[in-house]
Design an enzyme around this catalytic site. Structure first.
Site, PDB file in Angstrom:
ATOM      1  N   SER A  24       0.813  -1.083  -0.066  1.00 16.32           N
ATOM      2  CA  SER A  24      -0.243   0.075  -0.055  1.00 16.32           C
ATOM      3  C   SER A  24       0.803   1.457  -0.124  1.00 16.32           C
ATOM      4  CB  SER A  24      -0.803  -0.028   1.320  1.00 16.32           C
ATOM      5  OG  SER A  24      -1.869  -1.057   1.373  1.00 16.32           O
ATOM      6  N   GLY A  94      -5.063  -3.815  -8.453  1.00 18.36           N
ATOM      7  CA  GLY A  94      -6.467  -3.135  -8.178  1.00 18.36           C
ATOM      8  C   GLY A  94      -6.113  -1.896  -7.475  1.00 18.36           C
ATOM      9  N   SER A 167     -13.359   1.350   2.626  1.00 12.13           N
ATOM     10  CA  SER A 167     -12.445   0.991   1.485  1.00 12.13           C
ATOM     11  C   SER A 167     -11.347   2.190   1.424  1.00 12.13           C
ATOM     12  CB  SER A 167     -13.308   0.927   0.323  1.00 12.13           C
ATOM     13  OG  SER A 167     -12.133   0.761  -0.806  1.00 12.13           O
ATOM     14  N   ASP A 319      -7.138  -8.466   3.611  1.00 11.62           N
ATOM     15  CA  ASP A 319      -6.439  -9.051   2.898  1.00 11.62           C
ATOM     16  C   ASP A 319      -5.846 -10.547   3.592  1.00 11.62           C
ATOM     17  OD1 ASP A 319      -6.639  -7.799   0.589  1.00 11.62           O
ATOM     18  OD2 ASP A 319      -4.869  -6.413   1.172  1.00 11.62           O
TER      19      ASP A 319
END
Length: 435
Positions: A24, A94, A167, A319
Site C-alpha cells: 500500500s 487493483g 474502503s 487481505d
C-alpha cells in the site's frame, strides 16, 4: 516459477527474516511522487509486479522514474500528470488502477486504463461513481463497471462523499482527485479504513483534516494544494509478514521473527485476532519508519482455539482472512468470520476459493454470503488447490501444507510475485520444504 508448488509437513522453523516493503505504501509513494514537484527518494520499495506496473504508469504520466538499487527508487515529478502516449496497463494491481484513476481525474487529460484478465473482472464503479460525481467522465470500452475504461479529467468540483463500505481505495481515489478539485472534498467513513494516503499526503506537504465521526471519521482536503517531493522509507508489509509468522504458529517447535513490520493500528487486526486465539506473538524494537510505527514480530508454535472475529475488524485485515482461515484449520473449535463480503471482489472470490481449498484438505467449512466459518482440528491435506491465480490463496494453502498430514499442492504459483517476490526462498530459509 514452476506450474505447481508443493508444501510438505515441515520440521521446526527458525530464523529472522525481513518482510518485503508494504504494498500500500509503495503504490502511494510512486503516485504522490509523480504528482509532486521535485525529487522523491524511496527506500524499501516493494519490487513486486503490481508495484512495477504502477512505476511504469507514473512514468507514462510524465514523471522520471529511476531504480538506484534494491528497493531504492527515485521519482522526479513535474507537478502533475501529463497526457500519456498509450494505454495505462496496470497488470493485476487493483490498488494501483483505482488510485491512479483518482489522481488522473484531476488533470485535463484523457487516458485509457486496462489490466490483466483478473483485473478486468474486478468492479470499478465503486471508484468511478464518486469521481463522476466530481465531474470526471468515463467511457467503458466493453462491459460497464469493468476495465478497460477511458477517463477524461479536469475541471473537477469538490464532493462530500459518504462511504457505505470501509474502503481505503475509494477514499484515496476521491482524496487524490480532490487535490485538483475546486472547494473542500470530504470523505466520511462509518468505520475507519487504512489511513496511509492521509499520512503520506501530509508528508508531501498537503493539509489533511481528520475528525472523529461516530465510530468512524471525516477526512477533508482543500483543493489546489501543491505537493513537494520528499523522502519515503517504506515499512515492512504486515500482509506479507503474516505468512512466515503463520507458519511459525502452526509448525511444532517453531520460532520465527519478521523484522521491520508496520504496526499501524488499522493494519494489525490479524495479529490482534491471533492473540485472541492464544497465539504466542510478541513485538520488540518498536520504532518509526516513513511516518509509520514498525517493530520486529516473533511467532512461536502455539495451541490455538477458535474465535468469533468482530465484523468491524474487517477493514484492518481484509487481505489477511485467507491466511487466518488456514490457521483456523488447526485451532480447536470454530472460527467465525463475518462481514467480509468485500473478499468476494478481490483478485478472486476469496471466500469461495478458501472454502473449496480447505474442504479439499479435509477441513469442515460453512460458507455464507458475507463470510464463512472454519471448524479446526487435524488437517489431512493431500489435495491440489485451485488458486485462480490469486497470490494470497496460493500462499495461504502453502502455509497450511507445512503442518498438514499430507502434502498440499497449489496451481499457478507464479502470481505470488505480484505481492511477495522471494516468498519461496524466504520460506525455505526458515527450514520449509517448498518445491
Amino acid at each position: 516459477m514452476p506450474a505447481h508448488l508443493t508444501a510438505r509437513r515441515s520440521p521446526a522453523l527458525t530464523g529472522r527474516v525481513r518482510a518485503p516493503g508494504d504494498k500500500s505504501i509503495s503504490h502511494r509513494a510512486l503516485i504522490l511522487g509523480a504528482m509532486a514537484t521535485g525529487v522523491t527518494d524511496i527506500e524499501g520499495l516493494l519490487e513486486g509486479e503490481d508495484i512495477l506496473a504502477t512505476a511504469r504508469a507514473v512514468e507514462a504520466f510524465g514523471a522520471t522514474v529511476e531504480r538506484l538499487g534494491e528497493g531504492r527508487w527515485r521519482v522526479t515529478g513535474q507537478g502533475g500528470f501529463r497526457q500519456p502516449a498509450g494505454v495505462i496497463d496496470c497488470g493485476n494491481a487493483g490498488t494501483g488502477v483505482r488510485l491512479l484513476m483518482g489522481a488522473a481525474a484531476g488533470y485535463p487529460i484523457t487516458v485509457t486504463f486496462d489490466g490483466d484478465a483478473s483485473l478486468r473482472k474486478r468492479p470499478m464503479k465503486r471508484v468511478t461513481g464518486p469521481l463522476a460525481g466530481m465531474g470526471a467522465r468515463f467511457d467503458w470500452h466493453g462491459v460497464e463497471d469493468r476495465l478497460p475504461v477511458a477517463v477524461s479529467g479536469g475541471g473537477l468540483s469538490a464532493i462530500d462523499y459518504v462511504q457505505t463500505v470501509a474502503s481505503a481505495q475509494i477514499k484515496s481515489a476521491v482524496l487524490l482527485a480532490g487535490l485538483k478539485a475546486a472547494g473542500v472534498t470530504t470523505v466520511t467513513e462509518a468505520e475507519p479504513s487504512r489511513d496511509h494516503t492521509e499520512r503520506m499526503l501530509r508528508a508531501f506537504g498537503a493539509e489533511v483534516g481528520v475528525l472523529p465521526d461516530g465510530a468512524g471519521w471525516r477526512v477533508s482536503l482543500r483543493g489546489g494544494q501543491a505537493l513537494t517531493g520528499t523522502a519515503v522509507a517504506v515499512p515492512g508489509d504486515p500482509s506479507s509478514a503474516a505468512f512466515p509468522l503463520a507458519a511459525g504458529l502452526i509448525v511444532p517447535g517453531s520460532e520465527v521473527t519478521v523484522e521491520g513490520v508496520m504496526l499501524n493500528p488499522l493494519r494489525t487486526g490479524l495479529f490482534e485476532t491471533w492473540r485472541e486465539m492464544g497465539a504466542d506473538l510478541t513485538v520488540a524494537n518498536r520504532r518509526m519508519a516513513g511516518g509509520e510505527e514498525v517493530g520486529d514480530i516473533t511467532a512461536r508454535h502455539s495451541t490455538l482455539k477458535g474465535v468469533v472475529v468482530p465484523p468491524e475488524r474487517a477493514a484492518s485485515m481484509i487481505d489477511e482472512y485467507p491466511v487466518l482461515a488456514a490457521i483456523a484449520a488447526f485451532a480447536e473449535g470454530a472460527t467465525v468470520m463475518r462481514g467480509i463480503g468485500e473478499m468476494r471482489v478481490k483478485e478472486s472470490d476469496r471466500i469461495a476459493l478458501m472454502a473449496a481449498g480447505l474442504s479439499a484438505c479435509g477441513v469442515r467449512v460453512e460458507e455464507e454470503p458475507e463470510g464463512f466459518t472454519v471448524f479446526g482440528g487435524a488437517v489431512k491435506g493431500g489435495a491440489t488447490v485451485t488458486t485462480h491465480g490469486d497470490h494470497r490463496i496460493a500462499m495461504s494453502h502453502l502455509v497450511l501444507g507445512l503442518a498438514a498430514e499430507d502434502a498440499v499442492v497449489v496451481d499457478e504459483p507464479g502470481m505470488i510475485a505480484t505481492s511477495f517476490p522471494g516468498f519461496v526462498e524466504l520460506m525455505r530459509g526458515l527450514g520449509t520444504d517448498l518445491g
